[in-house]
Design a protein around this motif. Structure first.
Motif, PDB file in Angstrom:
ATOM      1  N   ALA A   1       0.822  -1.211   0.000  1.00  0.00           N
ATOM      2  CA  ALA A   1       0.000   0.000   0.000  1.00  0.00           C
ATOM      3  C   ALA A   1       0.857   1.262   0.000  1.00  0.00           C
ATOM      4  N   LEU A   2       1.879   1.300   0.846  1.00  0.00           N
ATOM      5  CA  LEU A   2       2.723   2.491   0.915  1.00  0.00           C
ATOM      6  C   LEU A   2       3.537   2.663  -0.365  1.00  0.00           C
ATOM      7  N   GLY A   3       4.011   1.568  -0.913  1.00  0.00           N
ATOM      8  CA  GLY A   3       4.753   1.649  -2.168  1.00  0.00           C
ATOM      9  C   GLY A   3       3.897   2.193  -3.290  1.00  0.00           C
ATOM     10  N   ASP A   4       2.666   1.719  -3.388  1.00  0.00           N
ATOM     11  CA  ASP A   4       1.758   2.212  -4.422  1.00  0.00           C
ATOM     12  C   ASP A   4       1.459   3.693  -4.232  1.00  0.00           C
ATOM     13  N   PHE A   5       1.200   4.096  -2.984  1.00  0.00           N
ATOM     14  CA  PHE A   5       0.882   5.503  -2.726  1.00  0.00           C
ATOM     15  C   PHE A   5       2.075   6.396  -3.051  1.00  0.00           C
ATOM     16  N   ALA A   6       3.268   5.925  -2.732  1.00  0.00           N
ATOM     17  CA  ALA A   6       4.469   6.736  -2.955  1.00  0.00           C
ATOM     18  C   ALA A   6       4.771   6.958  -4.431  1.00  0.00           C
ATOM     19  N   THR A   7       4.182   6.153  -5.311  1.00  0.00           N
ATOM     20  CA  THR A   7       4.378   6.426  -6.740  1.00  0.00           C
ATOM     21  C   THR A   7       3.728   7.740  -7.150  1.00  0.00           C
ATOM     22  N   ARG A   8       2.778   8.217  -6.338  1.00  0.00           N
ATOM     23  CA  ARG A   8       2.111   9.488  -6.629  1.00  0.00           C
ATOM     24  C   ARG A   8       2.890  10.689  -6.096  1.00  0.00           C
ATOM     25  N   THR A   9       3.835  10.437  -5.184  1.00  0.00           N
ATOM     26  CA  THR A   9       4.462  11.539  -4.458  1.00  0.00           C
ATOM     27  C   THR A   9       5.935  11.737  -4.791  1.00  0.00           C
TER      28      THR A   9
END
Length: 271
Positions: free
Chosen positions: A68-76
């Protein structure tokens, strides 16, 4: 668009499907953050809101955290600025009336969920701007609460995790703190009726807690200029932030009164 870098300050909120988590995620979005809102099931309230990235996350599963954190960090661009460990559960009965299974669930969600979240988030926080971890604790971490023994024990654990990581991670620029509400009028308290709730009442709302969380996140890493500003920072830079008048009075009293008086006071309030 997935893969592009979003320049907004970013936050991940667990247990965001309802209650304090939903209120917190909404308030962060209104404050201009890019919000990752996660719960066991996808947060349907955020559908169509481009300020919010939603996903399913079992906080007791380390692999789910990393995904989940890895996926979210692709946006940031690879970093995460704020983690709010809000997911939690409770039961409110005399200890002997509960079960091994209920105890295990509380420990898994309330303690392991925080530990796993902090561990998985650290590499992303180090790449963030004014990074912060905010753990949703409870005034039940002041003194063990009758009829909420296991819940209280898990919040003592969250208190310890918070204090230890605040010491360990400050040199890395990561601010770790917790918020301490008393009883909050959420669905989680539906059907729960303890002596403490009867005596003290359920006076806080989800928005009360959410507002404190957002305030802590906004202050993290900021330092005032001038002597007066630095003194004010020193006085208000507490690792733990009680929410509401009752929790604040109980927390401040616990810092100065002897243990036997604290025990007596707690007994009178919660039995």
């Amino acid at each position: 668009m997935t893969g592009s870098r979003d320049r907004r300050r970013s936050v991940v909120v667990t247990g965001a499907g309802r209650g304090i988590g939903e209120a917190t995620a909404r308030m962060f979005a209104d404050a201009g953050y890019l919000v990752g809102a996660y719960d066991l099931k996808q947060c349907t309230w955020a559908e169509g809101d481009d300020r919010v990235v939603t996903g399913a996350l079992d906080v007791t599963d380390p692999a789910a955290w990393e995904s989940a954190l890895g996926d979210f960090a692709t946006r940031t661009g690879g970093g995460i600025d704020v983690l709010v460990n809000n997911a939690g559960t409770l039961y409110g009965t005399p200890f002997i009336d509960a079960s091994y299974e209920q105890d295990a669930l509380l420990v898994d969600v309330n303690v392991k969920g925080v530990l796993y979240g902090c561990r998985a988030a650290f590499p992303f926080l180090r790449k963030g701007t004014r990074p912060a971890v905010i753990n949703v604790c409870s005034a039940s971490a002041i003194y063990g609460q009758a009829e909420m023994a296991t819940y209280s024990a898990t919040k003592f654990a969250v208190r310890g995790i918070t204090e230890a990581l605040d010491l360990e991670w400050r040199p890395h620029g990561v601010h770790v703190s917790s918020v301490w509400p008393l009883y909050v009028g959420t669905e989680m308290l539906a059907g729960v009726e303890t002596a403490g709730m009867k005596n003290l009442g359920v006076t806080l709302t989800e928005d009360d807690v959410a507002a404190e969380i957002v305030a802590v996140a906004d202050k993290a890493g900021r330092r005032s200029s001038g002597l007066v500003g630095r003194l004010r920072d020193a006085l208000t830079d507490s690792v733990h932030r009680p929410v509401g008048q009752q929790a604040t009075a109980m927390y401040l009293a616990s810092q100065v009164i002897p243990g036997r008086i604290l025990k007596f006071t707690n007994k009178r309030l919660t039995s």
